[in-house]
Scaffold this motif. Structure first.
Motif: not given
Length: 579
Positions: A202-205, A236-242
């Motif tokens: 799922l996307a993050i904000w 990938t700048k956000y790592g696993m969260r992204g």
């Protein structure tokens, strides 16, 4: 709204005839005599050009800012002055006074101050296209191909919707919306990607550099850009969260007020505890009654009222003030209802006054009387979407669910739709409630299809519906959560002209807001009244539904008289106890 988008949201599958028999009298085409003053920063404007759009009727203001012009219903009055933003007002059946406040044509939230290298001169220019995006993990150069992203300007969002997800729907591909404990999350990548992801998919904000998993509350009018990062390089700048993609929101406040915020140390989204409790002080007329004592008989009180009514008979607020006084101060229901009946007869051709009266009847629990007044309004305003919705809603309040559904169906047959904004959204939610909770008793034969993923958002802890009796009303609504975060919605021509134009063209004056999860603590709803271009007050009805869409749904109706300008008042306070 595009046809594709409309069809995706439309939940009704019915066979209807094209059009409906004309059941109500049509509006007259007589010219209205319209008066008023034009000012800017409380200073009268001379020589303002006033004209009727596409007609040869025009005039200008005098040295006091005063003007007079004639226009028929549905015509548009235009106010133009050099250096000021043009104002357009659609004439209605009751339009008589239009006091216009003009503002400068330069909107600082839509402009940026830049210095050009060649001329070394500063000038105000249109905001440039976004090339570099500031995120929680540094800048992303959007011109670089590995970071190819979808960019949406704030002005292109679906302003007026209930949240960020609905604001971007139609501009980007949304594969799924999930709801857990009232928190909405969104999938912007195909499920195939999620199969190979260790995360939720799922996307993050990313809102001005702060990361959220669920779509947070943001003033939609304050959004400058939304950037959707789907590419692997960007995510990938956000790592696993992204891994499920990132939706980056850049607000105008962050772009233009960052320096000011740093200097002052102010969180502009924090409630400043600056609202006063709402209090209806009535009017000076009530002072006459206050001079009476407890021994004053019912007959004497009524005679005082009848004497005053000779002078104030053209003021609808006079009747409402006196009725309130008799009901609240004298605890005399009989006299109160007699005054309201006089008002109903006196203003039987004035839809705005009748709406305020209907609101009062609903607040008092006089449902059959409210139904009678709404029936009068629909005959006065057969082309207004609000007329059909109001009548359907009061039928539902009276537990006449079959009549309520039939009236909603008439709304559709008159050419109105179910869309994602304005009154269409209000009607959709109320029809969905009838279908899911009252289908059998309402004898509904049509099929109401609910889109996948919407079942979990069909209920909420709190639903608030605001309705106002005059379409010219302008105000700011402030919602404050238990953490004192403040979310402001501005209903004004200067801030939200597209929305107000839509209201005028379709004929409605209402909006709704949801709180899906009250959580712990206290919520507040405040209002700052801006005005309504006339001398009469605005009457605002607020219906607060607890457990909206559920079997244990309840509601409370409160009527507010708005008269004092730029004065923040607390309308409601509630938590899980709902008081």
């Amino acid at each position: 709204m595009s046809t594709k988008k409309h069809s995706a949201f439309l939940m009704i599958l019915i066979m209807m005839t094209m059009g409906e028999s004309t059941l109500f009298a049509q509006s007259k085409s007589n010219l209205n005599k319209i008066y008023g003053y034009v000012t800017s920063n409380n200073i009268p404007l001379k020589n303002v050009n006033i004209s009727i759009k596409d007609k040869n009727r025009r005039t200008t203001t005098d040295e006091k800012g005063y003007y007079y012009i004639e226009a028929s219903e549905r015509e548009v009055v235009q106010f133009s002055f050099v250096g000021k933003k043009q104002v357009e007002v659609i004439v209605e059946d009751v339009t008589q006074f239009l006091n216009i406040k003009m503002i400068d044509d330069v909107n600082t939230l839509d402009e940026v101050l830049v210095t050009t290298e060649s001329s070394k001169k500063r000038s105000l220019v249109r905001k440039p296209e976004l090339s570099k995006l500031k995120t929680a993990y540094g800048e992303i150069d959007l011109r670089s191909s590995p970071f190819a992203s979808k960019i949406i300007k704030g002005e292109d969002l679906n302003i007026g919707t209930i949240d960020l997800i609905e604001a971007i729907r139609g501009h980007i591909q949304i594969y799924e919306v999930t709801v857990k404990h009232g928190k909405k999350r969104v999938r912007i990548l195909p499920k195939l990607y999620a199969m190979f992801s260790e995360g939720s998919g799922l996307a993050i904000w990313d809102i001005d550099g702060f990361i959220y998993e669920e779509a947070p509350h943001v003033d939609l009018d304050d959004i400058a850009y939304v950037a959707v990062l789907r590419s692997v390089a960007a995510r990938t700048k956000y790592g696993m969260r992204g891994e499920g993609g990132v939706i980056v929101v850049v607000t105008k406040s962050s772009m233009l007020r960052k320096t000011l915020k740093a200097k002052l140390g102010i969180n502009e989204n924090q409630y400043k505890k600056d609202a006063f409790l709402y209090a209806d002080k009535g009017s000076d007329i009530i002072d006459v009654f206050k001079k009476t004592d407890s021994n004053t008989s019912e007959k004497e009180l009524y005679e005082i009222y009848k004497t005053l009514s000779v002078k104030y008979q053209n003021s609808s607020s006079f009747y409402l003030d006196v009725a309130n006084y008799f009901r609240q101060e004298k605890e005399n229901k009989k006299l109160s209802l007699l005054v309201l009946l006089d008002m109903e007869m006196k203003f039987d051709k004035n839809a705005e006054a009748l709406k305020a009266l209907a609101y009062k009847y609903q607040e008092l629990g006089e449902k059959s009387k409210a139904l009678n007044v709404y029936n009068k309004i629909i005959h006065l305003r057969p082309s207004y979407a609000q007329s059909f919705r109001d009548l359907a809603n009061v039928y539902s309040e009276n537990k006449e669910y079959q009549n309520a559904w039939d009236m909603y169906m008439r709304y559709l047959r008159r050419g109105f739709k179910l869309e994602e904004k304005g009154i269409e959204q209000v009607v959709y939610h109320e029809m969905r409630y009838l279908f899911t909770q009252k289908k059998d008793v309402a004898k509904i034969k049509e099929t109401f299809k609910i889109e996948e993923g919407e079942e979990e958002t069909s209920t909420s802890d709190i639903r608030v519906v605001f309705e106002w009796n005059t379409s010219e009303a302008e105000f700011l609504l402030e919602f404050v959560d238990p953490q004192l975060n403040s979310f402001v919605y501005e209903h004004s021509w200067a801030k939200n002209s597209d929305r107000i134009s839509d209201e005028k063209l379709k004929g409605y004056s209402s909006d709704e807001f949801f709180i899906y999860d009250l959580g712990k603590g206290e919520w507040l709803i405040n209002i700052t009244y801006i005005g309504n271009k006339k001398y009469a007050p605005t009457y605002l009805k607020a219906t607060v539904y607890k457990n909206w869409g559920r079997k244990n749904q309840t509601n409370r109706i409160k009527l507010f008289k708005l008269k004092s300008y730029n004065y923040k008042m607390q309308l409601f306070k509630f938590n899980s106890i709902f008081r």
